[in-house]
Write a protein that holds these residues in place. Structure first.
Motif, mmCIF file in Angstrom:
data_model
loop_
_atom_site.group_PDB
_atom_site.id
_atom_site.type_symbol
_atom_site.label_atom_id
_atom_site.label_comp_id
_atom_site.label_asym_id
_atom_site.label_seq_id
_atom_site.Cartn_x
_atom_site.Cartn_y
_atom_site.Cartn_z
ATOM 1 N N ARG A 178 0.790 -0.998 -0.375
ATOM 2 C CA ARG A 178 -0.223 0.109 0.060
ATOM 3 C C ARG A 178 0.956 1.763 -0.134
ATOM 4 O O ARG A 178 0.325 2.096 -0.125
ATOM 5 C CB ARG A 178 -0.899 0.236 0.764
ATOM 6 C CG ARG A 178 -1.557 1.188 1.271
ATOM 7 C CD ARG A 178 -3.103 1.112 2.796
ATOM 8 N NE ARG A 178 -4.035 2.179 2.296
ATOM 9 C CZ ARG A 178 -4.394 2.155 3.306
ATOM 10 N NH1 ARG A 178 -5.155 1.600 3.393
ATOM 11 N NH2 ARG A 178 -5.453 3.508 3.349
ATOM 12 N N HIS A 179 2.003 1.080 0.312
ATOM 13 C CA HIS A 179 2.188 2.372 0.598
ATOM 14 C C HIS A 179 4.043 2.557 -0.529
ATOM 15 O O HIS A 179 4.317 3.498 -1.066
ATOM 16 C CB HIS A 179 3.220 2.876 2.252
ATOM 17 C CG HIS A 179 2.421 2.557 3.514
ATOM 18 N ND1 HIS A 179 1.300 4.284 3.589
ATOM 19 C CD2 HIS A 179 1.743 1.643 3.637
ATOM 20 C CE1 HIS A 179 0.921 4.409 4.239
ATOM 21 N NE2 HIS A 179 0.809 2.763 4.984
ATOM 22 N N ALA A 180 4.521 1.245 0.082
ATOM 23 C CA ALA A 180 5.646 1.477 -1.668
ATOM 24 C C ALA A 180 5.435 1.091 -2.323
ATOM 25 O O ALA A 180 6.136 1.745 -3.528
ATOM 26 C CB ALA A 180 6.946 -0.077 -0.660
ATOM 27 N N LEU A 181 4.832 -0.113 -3.216
ATOM 28 C CA LEU A 181 4.526 -0.232 -4.316
ATOM 29 C C LEU A 181 4.105 0.507 -5.040
ATOM 30 O O LEU A 181 4.372 0.788 -6.230
ATOM 31 C CB LEU A 181 3.633 -1.601 -4.380
ATOM 32 C CG LEU A 181 3.824 -2.408 -5.593
ATOM 33 C CD1 LEU A 181 4.647 -2.651 -6.403
ATOM 34 C CD2 LEU A 181 2.434 -3.070 -5.057
ATOM 35 N N PRO A 182 2.552 0.754 -4.835
ATOM 36 C CA PRO A 182 2.484 2.727 -5.349
ATOM 37 C C PRO A 182 3.301 3.171 -6.237
ATOM 38 O O PRO A 182 3.499 4.228 -7.379
ATOM 39 C CB PRO A 182 0.997 2.883 -5.247
ATOM 40 C CG PRO A 182 1.106 1.751 -4.437
ATOM 41 C CD PRO A 182 1.723 1.625 -3.795
ATOM 42 N N ASN A 183 4.349 4.325 -5.597
ATOM 43 C CA ASN A 183 5.461 4.720 -5.627
ATOM 44 C C ASN A 183 6.449 3.855 -6.283
ATOM 45 O O ASN A 183 6.778 5.394 -7.230
ATOM 46 C CB ASN A 183 5.700 5.163 -4.728
ATOM 47 C CG ASN A 183 4.762 6.191 -3.540
ATOM 48 O OD1 ASN A 183 4.994 7.388 -3.586
ATOM 49 N ND2 ASN A 183 4.294 5.980 -2.777
ATOM 50 N N ALA A 184 6.739 3.343 -6.414
ATOM 51 C CA ALA A 184 7.421 2.315 -6.101
ATOM 52 C C ALA A 184 7.392 1.843 -8.442
ATOM 53 O O ALA A 184 7.671 1.929 -9.222
ATOM 54 C CB ALA A 184 8.062 1.627 -6.103
ATOM 55 N N LEU A 185 6.654 1.951 -8.759
ATOM 56 C CA LEU A 185 5.955 1.544 -9.902
ATOM 57 C C LEU A 185 4.972 2.896 -10.601
ATOM 58 O O LEU A 185 5.082 3.075 -12.729
ATOM 59 C CB LEU A 185 4.223 0.568 -9.493
ATOM 60 C CG LEU A 185 4.396 -0.266 -9.314
ATOM 61 C CD1 LEU A 185 2.708 -0.853 -10.078
ATOM 62 C CD2 LEU A 185 4.852 -1.470 -10.136
ATOM 63 N N THR A 186 5.455 4.615 -10.340
ATOM 64 C CA THR A 186 5.150 5.392 -11.126
ATOM 65 C C THR A 186 6.906 5.842 -11.919
ATOM 66 O O THR A 186 5.938 5.856 -12.754
ATOM 67 C CB THR A 186 4.705 6.684 -9.916
ATOM 68 O OG1 THR A 186 4.376 6.379 -8.979
ATOM 69 C CG2 THR A 186 5.230 8.256 -10.819
ATOM 70 N N ALA A 187 7.856 5.292 -11.616
ATOM 71 C CA ALA A 187 8.405 5.293 -12.315
ATOM 72 C C ALA A 187 8.673 4.348 -13.492
ATOM 73 O O ALA A 187 8.998 4.117 -14.801
ATOM 74 C CB ALA A 187 9.758 5.864 -11.440
ATOM 75 N N THR A 188 8.255 2.843 -12.799
ATOM 76 C CA THR A 188 8.179 1.585 -13.765
ATOM 77 C C THR A 188 7.851 1.876 -14.943
ATOM 78 O O THR A 188 7.672 1.006 -15.528
ATOM 79 C CB THR A 188 8.023 0.654 -12.837
ATOM 80 O OG1 THR A 188 9.200 0.850 -11.456
ATOM 81 C CG2 THR A 188 8.238 -0.889 -13.345
ATOM 82 N N LEU A 189 5.888 3.075 -14.661
ATOM 83 C CA LEU A 189 5.647 2.576 -15.571
ATOM 84 C C LEU A 189 5.763 3.284 -17.224
ATOM 85 O O LEU A 189 5.975 2.746 -17.963
ATOM 86 C CB LEU A 189 4.445 3.567 -15.081
ATOM 87 C CG LEU A 189 3.049 3.686 -15.712
ATOM 88 C CD1 LEU A 189 2.456 2.482 -16.584
ATOM 89 C CD2 LEU A 189 1.659 4.465 -14.951
ATOM 90 N N THR A 190 6.798 4.148 -16.651
ATOM 91 C CA THR A 190 7.356 4.887 -18.154
ATOM 92 C C THR A 190 8.324 3.502 -18.796
ATOM 93 O O THR A 190 7.879 3.732 -19.867
ATOM 94 C CB THR A 190 7.704 6.163 -17.881
ATOM 95 O OG1 THR A 190 7.731 7.002 -16.453
ATOM 96 C CG2 THR A 190 8.903 7.336 -18.769
#
Length: 333
Positions: free
Chosen positions: A246-258
């Motif tokens: 809930r806390h770590a993964l969504p923020n990590a996926l922001t850069a990963t999405l690019t």
């Protein structure tokens, strides 16, 4: 009845809409998409005219009757001035007319329309498999190796992901066919007649992107796990699953999405080679046939479709990033 007085310093509703950062973002992204699309269309149009010699004669063969060649040139409008041809090409393209095949005289839209779905289906399935493997694997490896722990596991993951990411799709496809289709006979050698026909082409496309994406997810997840808000969540003794998911993964996926968007665009292009290995009924096998036959209007249309898919993916990635992180994305756009 009372009426609300308009104060001079108060912006109107229309003014608030025009000053909206979302509207500005949408206009900039839309303009960028349209300019890129126009450049792609112009380049595709000029391709037919930059081919040395007579493309119609090259497609029909040197023994084709002169009357047939002249008739085909007239039906294509190749005897008109270049500007007239360009305007006509744009007008027909906006109407959904992709032109006429030089070889068969059929509508290009009929030749490639039925193959678009097979290519998109293959690329999307491969990307879904790659993401389904890469995201959990990257998260697990980040959690397992954070703070310099388990160096052996980290080195094994790094070496394996580099090796898997370096294998060309074409070479992997040939290897999969030889082992699992020819020797073991577990899957069909070619075609897309049954669900099992998807397994080998999807694997051939998904292995390298999954390895690359897993490394990106791990690096981004490690950076997020060292952030202050994650340490605060740990200090509050929140459950580990809640901290990571809930806390770590969504923020990590922001850069990963690019990076994921870039990988998806390369996978769309990578279908050309994989489709030819498995005789997949998509655009990739068709463009190779058309290049061999020098059927340039078909090649033009497929290039436009591939380029349009790439532009569309990039646009969707930009919009998704803006939705996930509105402040930074819209400000940087």
């Amino acid at each position: 009845m009372t009426s609300m007085a308009y104060e001079p310093g108060t912006p109107s509703a229309a003014g608030r809409v025009l000053d909206s950062p979302w509207l500005s973002f949408a206009l900039r992204r839309g303009a960028r998409f349209l300019v890129s699309w126009w450049v792609l269309v112009t380049a595709a149009f000029l391709m037919l005219h930059l081919v040395p010699g007579d493309p119609v004669r090259a497609a029909l063969g040197m023994d084709a009757p002169a009357a047939l060649v002249e008739s085909r040139r007239e039906s294509l409008g190749l005897d008109d001035p270049l500007v007239t041809q360009y305007v006509s090409y744009l007008r027909n393209l906006l109407a959904g007319d992709l032109g006429i095949s030089l070889g068969s005289g059929e509508r290009v839209s009929a030749l490639v329309g039925g193959r678009l779905g097979a290519t998109v289906q293959l690329a999307v399935l491969a990307f879904a498999v790659a993401a389904a493997v890469a995201v959990p694997l990257g998260v697990v490896m980040a959690v397992a190796t954070r703070g310099g722990r388990r160096r052996g596991t980290e080195l094994t993951f790094a070496a394996g992901s580099v090796l898997a990411g370096a294998i060309p799709e074409f070479l992997l496809a040939v290897g999969l066919v030889y082992v699992f289709a020819v020797n073991l006979a577990w899957f069909p050698v070619a075609g897309a007649a049954t669900p099992s026909s998807f397994v080998l082409p999807v694997l051939a496309l998904a292995v390298a992107p999954a390895a690359i994406l897993a490394r990106i997810v791990r690096v981004e997840m490690l950076a997020v796990l060292g952030a202050d808000y994650v340490r605060t969540a740990r200090a509050k003794r929140l459950p580990a699953r809640r901290i990571y998911l809930r806390h770590a993964l969504p923020n990590a996926l922001t850069a990963t999405l690019t990076v994921g968007g870039l990988i998806l665009t390369t996978m769309v292009a990578g279908t050309v080679l994989v489709e030819n290995v498995f005789a997949w009924p998509g655009l990739g096998s068709r463009i190779v046939q058309s290049i061999t036959a020098k059927d340039y209007p078909v090649v033009q249309a497929i290039i436009l479709i591939y380029g349009g898919l790439v532009l569309l993916v990039n646009l969707l990635v930009d919009v998704t990033l803006a939705l996930l992180d509105p402040r930074s994305t819209i400000r940087e756009a």
